[in-house]
Design a protein around this motif. Sequence first.
Motif, PDB file in Angstrom:
ATOM      1  N   ARG A 144       0.990  -0.769   0.141  1.00 49.78           N
ATOM      2  CA  ARG A 144       0.403   0.060   0.510  1.00 49.78           C
ATOM      3  C   ARG A 144       1.290   1.069   0.044  1.00 49.78           C
ATOM      4  O   ARG A 144       0.330   2.406  -0.491  1.00 49.78           O
ATOM      5  N   THR A 145       2.118   1.323   0.274  1.00 46.81           N
ATOM      6  CA  THR A 145       2.788   2.497   0.542  1.00 46.81           C
ATOM      7  C   THR A 145       3.477   2.559  -0.737  1.00 46.81           C
ATOM      8  O   THR A 145       3.357   3.612  -1.221  1.00 46.81           O
ATOM      9  N   ILE A 146       3.792   1.484  -1.578  1.00 50.14           N
ATOM     10  CA  ILE A 146       4.271   1.952  -2.852  1.00 50.14           C
ATOM     11  C   ILE A 146       2.717   2.075  -4.283  1.00 50.14           C
ATOM     12  O   ILE A 146       3.194   3.060  -4.324  1.00 50.14           O
ATOM     13  N   PHE A 147       1.800   1.759  -3.703  1.00 50.27           N
ATOM     14  CA  PHE A 147       0.831   2.649  -4.103  1.00 50.27           C
ATOM     15  C   PHE A 147       0.525   3.798  -4.381  1.00 50.27           C
ATOM     16  O   PHE A 147       0.032   4.439  -4.944  1.00 50.27           O
TER      17      PHE A 147
ATOM     18  N   LEU B 111       2.931  10.725  -6.497  1.00 48.69           N
ATOM     19  CA  LEU B 111       3.513  11.184  -7.736  1.00 48.69           C
ATOM     20  C   LEU B 111       2.810  11.394  -8.581  1.00 48.69           C
ATOM     21  O   LEU B 111       2.872  12.468  -9.672  1.00 48.69           O
ATOM     22  N   ILE B 112       2.275  10.839  -9.775  1.00 51.73           N
ATOM     23  CA  ILE B 112       1.225  10.356 -10.771  1.00 51.73           C
ATOM     24  C   ILE B 112       0.756  11.634 -10.305  1.00 51.73           C
ATOM     25  O   ILE B 112      -0.652  12.742 -11.595  1.00 51.73           O
ATOM     26  N   ARG B 113      -0.377  12.162  -9.621  1.00 50.92           N
ATOM     27  CA  ARG B 113      -1.127  12.753  -8.790  1.00 50.92           C
ATOM     28  C   ARG B 113      -0.636  14.146  -9.470  1.00 50.92           C
ATOM     29  O   ARG B 113      -0.821  15.538  -9.915  1.00 50.92           O
ATOM     30  N   ASP B 114       0.387  14.392  -8.268  1.00 54.17           N
ATOM     31  CA  ASP B 114       1.309  15.534  -8.583  1.00 54.17           C
ATOM     32  C   ASP B 114       2.424  16.364  -9.634  1.00 54.17           C
ATOM     33  O   ASP B 114       2.119  17.077  -9.859  1.00 54.17           O
TER      34      ASP B 114
ATOM     35  N   ALA C  90      -1.436   1.364  -9.574  1.00 49.95           N
ATOM     36  CA  ALA C  90      -1.589   2.424  -9.568  1.00 49.95           C
ATOM     37  C   ALA C  90      -1.098   3.228 -11.177  1.00 49.95           C
ATOM     38  O   ALA C  90      -1.806   4.189 -11.494  1.00 49.95           O
ATOM     39  N   ALA C  91      -0.074   2.886 -11.977  1.00 48.27           N
ATOM     40  CA  ALA C  91      -0.405   4.056 -12.589  1.00 48.27           C
ATOM     41  C   ALA C  91      -1.324   3.621 -14.327  1.00 48.27           C
ATOM     42  O   ALA C  91      -2.222   4.501 -14.766  1.00 48.27           O
TER      43      ALA C  91
END
Length: 162
Positions: A46-49, A55-58, A91-92
Amino acid sequence: MRVLGIDPGTAACGYGIVHESGGRVTAVVHGCWRTSARERPELRLRTIFDGVTALIRDHAPDAVALEESFVGADARVALSVGQARGAALVAAASAGLECAEYAPARVKQAVCGYGRADKRQVQKMVRMILSLPSDTPTSHEADALAVAICHALLPPLARIAS
């Protein structure tokens, strides 16, 4: 083009975002998520996800590139790395981003000119390509930045074939 590179692992998962324009590559951000072996596996993933999602959002990358798993003698390590890769891939995919995967030798060839370069050589070349200070990045960050550089500088037709 902005590329998020990931060096997957559950104990240490490196990430790096590069921006390519006109054949020039610059670092946007890089770091490493670390989790404890004492932590429950689902919380480590979950930490990685969550990290990839943030990162994708920001930073709104155009693509995500991951280093393919190296399957060594330890099956538990291979499974753990595979799970970390899965968390990053989901996540991607949740953000609608395509992912590319590159063999470690291909990444090393692209960054160092030699497919069997060692970690120190990769770190040194990543620092030189991105004009980073000599005390950065860590080996996990350098590997993530290297895979992002590999994808960012790959000719468009080669990217399609990957």
